[in-house]
Scaffold this motif. Structure first.
Motif, PDB file in Angstrom:
ATOM      1  N   ASP A  26     -12.046   3.746   0.741  1.00 41.56           N
ATOM      2  CA  ASP A  26     -11.881   5.201   0.704  1.00 41.56           C
ATOM      3  C   ASP A  26     -10.578   5.623   0.020  1.00 41.56           C
ATOM      4  OD1 ASP A  26     -14.218   5.274   2.116  1.00 41.56           O
ATOM      5  OD2 ASP A  26     -13.271   5.631   4.065  1.00 41.56           O
ATOM      6  N   LEU A  27      -9.880   4.667  -0.567  1.00 39.27           N
ATOM      7  CA  LEU A  27      -8.555   4.959  -1.122  1.00 39.27           C
ATOM      8  C   LEU A  27      -8.638   5.878  -2.342  1.00 39.27           C
ATOM      9  CD1 LEU A  27      -5.492   4.291  -1.084  1.00 39.27           C
ATOM     10  CD2 LEU A  27      -5.991   2.394  -2.628  1.00 39.27           C
ATOM     11  N   ASP A  28      -7.904   6.954  -2.281  1.00 38.94           N
ATOM     12  CA  ASP A  28      -7.734   7.847  -3.424  1.00 38.94           C
ATOM     13  C   ASP A  28      -6.338   7.578  -3.970  1.00 38.94           C
ATOM     14  OD1 ASP A  28      -7.251   9.955  -5.194  1.00 38.94           O
ATOM     15  OD2 ASP A  28      -8.398  11.398  -4.014  1.00 38.94           O
ATOM     16  N   ARG A  29      -6.249   6.728  -4.971  1.00 38.17           N
ATOM     17  CA  ARG A  29      -4.943   6.298  -5.467  1.00 38.17           C
ATOM     18  C   ARG A  29      -4.118   7.469  -5.978  1.00 38.17           C
ATOM     19  NH1 ARG A  29      -6.254   2.919  -9.976  1.00 38.17           N
ATOM     20  NH2 ARG A  29      -4.001   2.811 -10.315  1.00 38.17           N
ATOM     21  N   GLN A  30      -4.779   8.372  -6.664  1.00 34.92           N
ATOM     22  CA  GLN A  30      -4.043   9.502  -7.253  1.00 34.92           C
ATOM     23  C   GLN A  30      -3.475  10.396  -6.172  1.00 34.92           C
ATOM     24  OE1 GLN A  30      -3.559   9.421 -10.560  1.00 34.92           O
ATOM     25  NE2 GLN A  30      -2.066  11.054 -10.215  1.00 34.92           N
TER      26      GLN A  30
ATOM     27  N   ASP B  58       2.211   9.833  -4.884  1.00 40.06           N
ATOM     28  CA  ASP B  58       3.575  10.298  -4.589  1.00 40.06           C
ATOM     29  C   ASP B  58       4.082   9.693  -3.289  1.00 40.06           C
ATOM     30  OD1 ASP B  58       3.525  11.780  -6.900  1.00 40.06           O
ATOM     31  OD2 ASP B  58       3.087  13.692  -5.897  1.00 40.06           O
ATOM     32  N   GLU B  59       3.249   9.722  -2.252  1.00 37.57           N
ATOM     33  CA  GLU B  59       3.645   9.144  -0.966  1.00 37.57           C
ATOM     34  C   GLU B  59       3.947   7.656  -1.101  1.00 37.57           C
ATOM     35  OE1 GLU B  59       1.629   8.004   3.344  1.00 37.57           O
ATOM     36  OE2 GLU B  59       0.684   9.531   2.098  1.00 37.57           O
ATOM     37  N   ALA B  60       3.096   6.946  -1.855  1.00 34.22           N
ATOM     38  CA  ALA B  60       3.272   5.512  -2.021  1.00 34.22           C
ATOM     39  C   ALA B  60       4.563   5.186  -2.767  1.00 34.22           C
ATOM     40  CB  ALA B  60       2.077   4.920  -2.766  1.00 34.22           C
ATOM     41  N   ARG B  61       4.867   5.947  -3.816  1.00 35.69           N
ATOM     42  CA  ARG B  61       6.104   5.707  -4.568  1.00 35.69           C
ATOM     43  C   ARG B  61       7.330   5.951  -3.677  1.00 35.69           C
ATOM     44  NH1 ARG B  61       5.476   5.582 -10.345  1.00 35.69           N
ATOM     45  NH2 ARG B  61       3.469   4.588 -10.710  1.00 35.69           N
TER      46      ARG B  61
ATOM     47  N   LEU C 120       3.624  -7.269   1.951  1.00 36.12           N
ATOM     48  CA  LEU C 120       3.115  -5.899   1.848  1.00 36.12           C
ATOM     49  C   LEU C 120       2.276  -5.568   3.076  1.00 36.12           C
ATOM     50  CD1 LEU C 120       2.088  -6.016  -1.911  1.00 36.12           C
ATOM     51  CD2 LEU C 120       3.929  -4.612  -0.947  1.00 36.12           C
ATOM     52  N   GLU C 121       2.877  -4.863   4.016  1.00 34.37           N
ATOM     53  CA  GLU C 121       2.128  -4.440   5.208  1.00 34.37           C
ATOM     54  C   GLU C 121       1.109  -3.358   4.859  1.00 34.37           C
ATOM     55  OE1 GLU C 121       2.216  -5.605   8.196  1.00 34.37           O
ATOM     56  OE2 GLU C 121       4.047  -6.814   8.277  1.00 34.37           O
ATOM     57  N   ARG C 122       1.417  -2.518   3.873  1.00 34.50           N
ATOM     58  CA  ARG C 122       0.538  -1.406   3.498  1.00 34.50           C
ATOM     59  C   ARG C 122      -0.029  -1.660   2.108  1.00 34.50           C
ATOM     60  NH1 ARG C 122       0.986   3.584   5.966  1.00 34.50           N
ATOM     61  NH2 ARG C 122      -0.833   4.031   4.654  1.00 34.50           N
ATOM     62  N   MET C 123      -1.078  -2.471   2.045  1.00 31.26           N
ATOM     63  CA  MET C 123      -1.689  -2.745   0.751  1.00 31.26           C
ATOM     64  C   MET C 123      -2.291  -1.487   0.147  1.00 31.26           C
ATOM     65  SD  MET C 123      -1.186  -5.763  -0.383  1.00 31.26           S
ATOM     66  CE  MET C 123      -2.219  -5.525  -1.827  1.00 31.26           C
ATOM     67  N   ASP C 124      -2.765  -0.578   0.987  1.00 26.45           N
ATOM     68  CA  ASP C 124      -3.331   0.656   0.443  1.00 26.45           C
ATOM     69  C   ASP C 124      -2.273   1.429  -0.343  1.00 26.45           C
ATOM     70  OD1 ASP C 124      -1.954   1.082   2.846  1.00 26.45           O
ATOM     71  OD2 ASP C 124      -3.124   2.868   3.361  1.00 26.45           O
ATOM     72  N   LEU C 125      -1.057   1.519   0.195  1.00 30.88           N
ATOM     73  CA  LEU C 125       0.000   2.228  -0.514  1.00 30.88           C
ATOM     74  C   LEU C 125       0.474   1.435  -1.737  1.00 30.88           C
ATOM     75  CD1 LEU C 125       2.189   3.766   2.340  1.00 30.88           C
ATOM     76  CD2 LEU C 125       0.405   4.852   0.970  1.00 30.88           C
ATOM     77  N   ALA C 126       0.455   0.106  -1.637  1.00 29.18           N
ATOM     78  CA  ALA C 126       0.841  -0.707  -2.794  1.00 29.18           C
ATOM     79  C   ALA C 126      -0.124  -0.477  -3.951  1.00 29.18           C
ATOM     80  CB  ALA C 126       0.873  -2.187  -2.411  1.00 29.18           C
ATOM     81  N   TYR C 127      -1.425  -0.449  -3.648  1.00 31.56           N
ATOM     82  CA  TYR C 127      -2.417  -0.179  -4.698  1.00 31.56           C
ATOM     83  C   TYR C 127      -2.240   1.226  -5.265  1.00 31.56           C
ATOM     84  CZ  TYR C 127      -5.037  -4.388  -3.297  1.00 31.56           C
ATOM     85  OH  TYR C 127      -5.425  -5.673  -3.030  1.00 31.56           O
ATOM     86  N   ALA C 128      -1.943   2.192  -4.388  1.00 32.58           N
ATOM     87  CA  ALA C 128      -1.790   3.576  -4.840  1.00 32.58           C
ATOM     88  C   ALA C 128      -0.556   3.745  -5.715  1.00 32.58           C
ATOM     89  CB  ALA C 128      -1.713   4.516  -3.638  1.00 32.58           C
ATOM     90  N   ALA C 129       0.465   2.945  -5.466  1.00 31.83           N
ATOM     91  CA  ALA C 129       1.703   3.075  -6.232  1.00 31.83           C
ATOM     92  C   ALA C 129       1.598   2.453  -7.612  1.00 31.83           C
ATOM     93  CB  ALA C 129       2.859   2.418  -5.470  1.00 31.83           C
ATOM     94  N   ALA C 130       0.623   1.550  -7.810  1.00 35.57           N
ATOM     95  CA  ALA C 130       0.591   0.708  -9.009  1.00 35.57           C
ATOM     96  C   ALA C 130      -0.300   1.286 -10.102  1.00 35.57           C
ATOM     97  CB  ALA C 130       0.102  -0.681  -8.635  1.00 35.57           C
ATOM     98  N   ASP C 131       0.015   0.866 -11.339  1.00 38.05           N
ATOM     99  CA  ASP C 131      -0.827   1.151 -12.496  1.00 38.05           C
ATOM    100  C   ASP C 131      -1.540  -0.095 -12.997  1.00 38.05           C
ATOM    101  OD1 ASP C 131      -0.161   4.052 -13.134  1.00 38.05           O
ATOM    102  OD2 ASP C 131       1.835   3.162 -13.058  1.00 38.05           O
TER     103      ASP C 131
END
Length: 369
Positions: free
Chosen positions: A176-180, A184-187, A256-267
């Motif tokens: 369900d991850l919406d990277r976009q 901002d939160e992930a960065r 990386l405890e929060r892989m969801d945020l790691a994926y969201a932060a990355a390009d």
């Protein structure tokens, strides 16, 4: 063991056998979550051993864990091989007692040394469903498939006959991850530059020395190119990097405890190509450079190949990964937004976001019979 009255008054009991490594545990827990979404009255019980990661992961996710004796399969002729029949019999007896005590309606195995005794204990007594995550099936799942009501696999040609191709069950925080929306939160969470193209680097839960050695020396090169880096080097490793004031930061972290945020932060991502990693990276639509772990029967290369073929990833052999190779591939990639977008779309086209719910339906259909 449950009585007939218990069966009438309670939902189904699904026993998942996927201990040992995260690659076995995470699909099992993703299935567990999907079963509970579909049948809130169900019970899910996990099987595991004292030596696996499941002792930490499973209780933290809210599911009961039953320990059984492990049955490791010796790769070479040793004394352990002579002990194998006795170890198998002991594990089957113990596992059968657990299945009876919890009132198992179905056993779902994901391979590995926890699944084998589960399959043998359930054979002829409790319906079995098998899921194979890797491109090549292991021994446990080959055995389990012989007695299973349904067999599922992540990719075609895994070596399990008549397997239904569904992908790998993934947790909802990934599917369900919406990277976009989370970018901002992930960065901010990782203290990365808010706008710079960013590379995510990891080598599994313990890190990967080859990847660490190829990436860390390039910190100043990435900074000069205006590229940020989030590098999970592993809890037992460390990296020394040169930071350049004013440039996008290079952020090293042990884990990386929060892989969801790691994926969201990355390009883009540089990583191994274990089955779970490939499935997650593809599901979230991240362009990747895969570096297969050079052990086993070559399954990590096979895991990543469909994404490479689709245009969503590149692949570099472990012994060919050098700082020069990383610089050659990743700095031009991260400097090309159009190519990143095209590769991300291609990667996502190979993913199976609904695999957990599809497998849950298969499992509940078996129980319904």
């Amino acid at each position: 063991m449950r009585t007939k009255e218990d069966v009438i008054n309670q939902g189904p009991c699904v026993v998942v056998a996927g201990g040992g490594t995260a690659g076995h545990i995470e699909p099992a827990l993703a299935l567990a979550d999907a079963v509970m979404r579909a049948r809130p009255d169900a019970r899910v019980v996990a099987l595991g051993t004292q030596r696996g990661l499941e002792g930490k992961i499973v209780p933290a996710r809210g599911y009961p864990l039953e320990f059984i004796p492990p049955v490791p399969m010796p790769r070479k002729p040793t004394m352990d091989l002579l002990k194998l029949p006795l170890n198998v019999r002991r594990a089957i007896k113990h596992t059968r007692a657990v299945l009876d005590r919890v009132g198992a309606d179905v056993v779902v195995g994901f391979g590995g040394y926890v699944a084998l005794p589960a399959y043998l204990a359930a054979r002829g007594r409790t319906p079995i469903v098998v899921h194979e995550a890797n491109a090549r099936a292991g021994l446990a799942n080959k055995v389990g498939a012989r007695y299973a009501e349904r067999v599922a696999a992540a990719v075609p040609d895994s070596g399990l006959p008549d397997a239904e191709i569904i992908g790998i069950p993934l947790r909802a925080s990934i599917t369900d991850l919406d990277r976009q929306a989370l970018r901002d939160e992930a960065r901010r969470f990782f203290r990365l530059h808010p706008h710079a193209p960013t590379l995510l680097v990891f080598g599994g839960s313990q890190g990967a020395q080859t990847i660490n050695n190829a990436v860390a020396p390039l910190a100043s090169e990435f900074a000069k190119a205006g590229i940020g880096v989030l590098h999970a080097h592993g809890p037992k490793n460390s990296v020394a990097v040169q930071q350049i004031p004013g440039a996008p930061p290079y952020v090293p972290v042990p884990y990386l405890e929060r892989m969801d945020l790691a994926y969201a932060a990355a390009d883009a991502v540089l990583c191994r190509s274990g089955a779970m990693t490939v499935a997650e990276v593809s599901a979230v639509g991240l362009p990747a450079v895969f570096v297969p772990l050079p052990i086993g029967n070559g399954e990590q290369s096979l895991n990543g190949r469909p994404v490479v073929t689709a245009g969503g990833a590149l692949m570099v052999n472990d012994d060919e990964l050098t700082p020069d190779k990383v610089k050659e591939l990743l700095i031009p990639l991260l400097s090309n937004p159009r190519r990143l977008s095209a590769m991300g779309s291609a990667a996502q086209s190979t993913g199976h976001r609904a695999a957990a719910d599809v497998l849950a339906k298969m499992v509940l259909d078996v129980v319904g019979k």
